[in-house]
Write an enzyme that holds these catalytic residues in place. Structure first.
Site, short mmCIF file in Angstrom:
data_model
loop_
_atom_site.label_atom_id
_atom_site.label_comp_id
_atom_site.label_asym_id
_atom_site.label_seq_id
_atom_site.Cartn_x
_atom_site.Cartn_y
_atom_site.Cartn_z
N ASP A 348 0.83 -1.19 0.00
CA ASP A 348 0.00 0.00 0.00
C ASP A 348 0.87 1.26 0.00
O ASP A 348 1.84 1.35 0.75
CB ASP A 348 -0.89 -0.03 1.25
CG ASP A 348 -1.79 1.19 1.35
OD1 ASP A 348 -2.63 1.38 0.46
OD2 ASP A 348 -1.64 1.94 2.35
N GLU A 384 1.83 -0.41 -5.05
CA GLU A 384 0.90 0.67 -5.39
C GLU A 384 1.80 1.89 -5.56
O GLU A 384 2.26 2.46 -4.56
CB GLU A 384 -0.12 0.89 -4.29
CG GLU A 384 -1.15 1.95 -4.65
CD GLU A 384 -2.14 2.23 -3.53
OE1 GLU A 384 -3.31 2.52 -3.85
OE2 GLU A 384 -1.75 2.16 -2.35
#
Length: 711
Positions: A348, A384
């Site tokens: 993330d 990401e």
């Protein structure tokens, strides 16, 4: 449990609470602490039975060995030191703290003002000091024995070129599944049930990517609103599974789930959050790292260390420039691979992990550490590739060995199928693996993780049903969630009984799903999209642990499910859809056949003028096969896309005299096939908002009817 009488110096490594079969070694890093106390609790998680001052301090690690301690022991820490927020120090020994290396947590945090290191009602805010004890309302760490009988577990080791990712939340996937026992729904063992695994196997996906399962804290504001942090991007521990996902044994349940998935040939990837923690900004609670060594663990504003650098949007950012913080993340990752047997990670806001003093650095300490690590460099690594910093959008900027979520793929495909013209150059790049982004350093097409939808945003069904988000259930006055959805409701906002609109929506869903699975790179499917799952227009369901987010297995679009199965089979059966190198646009050696040929509706090769035409809404391309390749599975494919309001007739290229077979047509039937269309074709009419896939009969080369071509 009787008091622990015997105390030994112990060792500074490994960090955490380590059971060695005879006793337990406790070790915790803090460079600026003045004293560290280990607090032991009874099995009821209520009463502190003993407090032990850690006697040794070696290389900034506090440690002790307790020969009479056993697995099952509950514990936490109290850390003494200066409380000087302006200097970056927030020590407060009145707060019980979670061990960053805890393998298991017991109990959920109950919100109280006692969790804050300062008086929340004081006019000086965090410059004040709070002396209330929070132990009774804190989760406790538990010493565990990590032994587990794996029998004969073997990671599936699916090659990147064959990978199809299924992104899911384990609660959302199982909470309403009729064949999962009620007491197991929403847990690791619920996901391990045969009915759930059979669905994944029959669909044809190879890799399950789970939203965060690390221990988290539900934000106080959400609890007050009757909500909870469903997605889990609010970590308080990087080794411990969250207690809400297991019943008796965190590790036994998780490992059982992994073993059963591996037995079925399915990999498991964890979505991990190392960019921030649940402790928030300077006004957040003191739960773990903030009270252990705030100045070391977090990135603080230079010259004003009271405040936190916030590249996560969640109040703080972990300081991976510090070697001990980097060690924490690396130890956690290796633990999940070596002990828990996971097959990879999706990081993330990964750009924040690679930030050095000057900003994002493709050669940062974290990226270099992962790249050389003999364990982590061999598992699937997905970034990401952005964070919330001003220079944080880094798509294509991660080093070799990494794959990246391709946000440009998502946006381009959505815009094209919404009918936006002038996109075919961008579309061609995205469909063929985005070599403009990833074609350097020996990276391959699988560096691009292609997706149309993900947990964050509309579901596929909602993408063709709503143009405006419907997030009122989040109690944020519909201000949360993105407005840049690139969605088209096909003329009516929301659900409708209009048969024509419903048919167009179903076709658009098939178009988007087909585009995804016909693209080079690694496709990622959002769980439930293959079943027609809706969130009623909520595009930010992070706090909806309820029917809004859960898959409704009683209302399944069977035609769509069959269509996605057909697409995955097509991708598996035609290797030309999963090339291991980027297309060159050039002819194969000693041949006039190109690896990819872009064609106009007139059947000629596209020219520069065709590429720059501002209003073009269609694209056709032929994926060629090297004539010298002896692989009988190889067969060319012709893909024709039409996002225009009128039908477009394509004159088909010369196929050598055998004619063309239509394998797939999103306009013809709910399952995408043109039943019985096996006769030779000289041209193909691609209906408005539809997609067709053909292969030359003469080029099937052994693929044949026995494998279902044209049937």
């Amino acid at each position: 449990m009787p008091p622990i009488r015997r105390i030994r110096p112990g060792k500074p490594y490994p960090l955490g609470a380590q059971w060695d079969g005879r006793g337990v070694n406790f070790a915790i890093f803090s460079a600026h602490a003045e004293k560290v106390e280990l607090c032991l609790f009874d099995s009821g998680n209520q009463r502190e039975v003993e407090r032990i001052v850690l006697p040794e301090y070696t290389d900034e690690v506090w440690h002790v060995y307790l020969p009479d301690c056993r697995p099952g022991q509950l514990y936490g820490y109290r850390v003494h030191g200066p409380y000087e927020p302006a200097a970056g120090h927030r020590f407060n020994p009145h707060k019980l703290l979670v061990d960053p290396y805890a393998r298991e947590l017991v109990g959920q945090l109950r919100w109280s003002d006692s969790h804050f290191g300062f008086r929340t009602d004081h006019p000086k805010a965090d410059l004040s000091f709070d002396r209330r004890d929070n132990a009774r309302v804190m989760p406790k760490c538990r010493v565990i024995d990590t032994a587990f009988s794996w029998t004969d577990d073997h990671p599936p080791a699916v090659p990147w070129s064959q990978t199809i990712i299924y992104e899911a939340h384990l609660r959302g996937l199982t909470m309403r599944h009729p064949l999962v026992p009620r007491n197991l729904r929403g847990t690791f063992l619920g996901l391990a049930q045969p009915a759930v695994i059979d669905h994944l196997v029959q669909l044809g996906v190879t890799t399950l990517e789970l939203l965060p399962v690390h221990a988290i804290i539900d934000e106080r504001l959400l609890i007050e609103r009757g909500l909870r942090n469903y997605w889990g991007y609010n970590s308080v521990g990087f080794f411990a599974p969250d207690p809400r996902y297991y019943s008796a044994s965190a590790h036994g349940d998780f490992k059982t789930m992994v073993g059963r998935l591996h037995d079925a040939g399915i990999e498991i990837i964890l979505d991990v959050v190392y960019n921030h923690t649940a402790e928030g900004n300077h006004l957040g609670p003191t739960l773990s790292l903030k009270g252990i060594d705030n100045l070391s663990y977090y990135r603080l504003v230079p010259g004003n260390e009271r405040f936190y650098e916030n590249y996560s949007g969640c109040g703080n950012t972990l300081n991976l420039r510090h070697p001990r913080v980097l060690q924490l993340v690396m130890d956690s990752l290796r633990y999940w691979v070596e002990d828990m047997h996971v097959d990879g990670f999706r990081f993330d806001l990964a750009a924040s992990l690679a930030r050095e003093k000057a900003g994002f650095d493709g050669g940062s300490g974290f990226l270099d550490a992962v790249r050389q690590d003999p364990v982590l460099s061999r598992v699937k690594l997905i970034a990401e590739p952005w964070d919330l910093g001003g220079d944080g959008y880094r798509l294509g900027g991660f080093p070799p060995g990494w794959s990246e979520w391709n946000g440009r793929y998502r946006d381009t495909l959505r815009r094209f199928w919404c009918g936006e013209g002038g996109l075919i150059g961008e579309l061609a790049s995205r469909l063929t693996g985005s070599s403009d982004l990833f074609g350097w350093g020996g990276r391959r097409p699988w560096a691009s993780i292609n997706f149309i939808t993900a947990h964050d945003g509309f579901t596929l069904r909602d993408l063709v049903t709503f143009e405006i988000k419907r997030n009122e259930a989040n109690f944020e006055e519909n201000r949360d969630g993105t407005d840049a959805n690139y969605a088209w409701n096909c003329g009516v906002e929301g659900e409708t009984t209009d048969a024509d609109v419903r048919a167009l929506r179903a076709r658009q869903v098939r178009n988007l799903m087909a585009s995804l699975l016909l693209s080079q790179g690694v496709p990622m499917i959002l769980a439930g999209d293959e079943l027609g799952r809706t969130q009623q227009g909520n595009n930010n369901a992070y706090c909806q642990d309820n029917a809004i987010s859960w898959t409704d297995w009683s209302h399944v679009d069977e035609d769509l499910h069959a269509f996605v199965q057909l697409l995955i089979k097509l991708r598996r059966d035609f290797p030309v859809l999963r090339k291991q190198r980027f297309f060159s646009g050039e002819a194969f050696p000693d041949s006039s056949v190109k690896d990819i040929l872009w064609i106009t509706p007139e059947g000629r090769e596209m020219s520069h003028g065709d590429w720059v035409a501002p209003y073009t809404h269609s694209l056709g391309f032929l994926l060629g096969v090297d004539p010298s390749d002896e692989d009988e599975r190889e067969a060319p494919l012709l893909v024709l896309l039409n996002a225009y309001v009128e039908p477009i007739t394509y004159r088909l290229p010369d196929d050598g005299g055998g004619g063309w077979i239509v394998l797939l047509d999103t306009a013809s039937a709910a399952d995408g096939r043109r039943a019985g269309r096996v006769e030779p074709l000289a041209q193909c009419v691609v209906q408005p908002y539809s997609l067709a896939v053909l292969t030359p009969l003469s080029g099937v080369r052994g693929y044949g009817r026995e494998k279902g071509v044209g049937e």
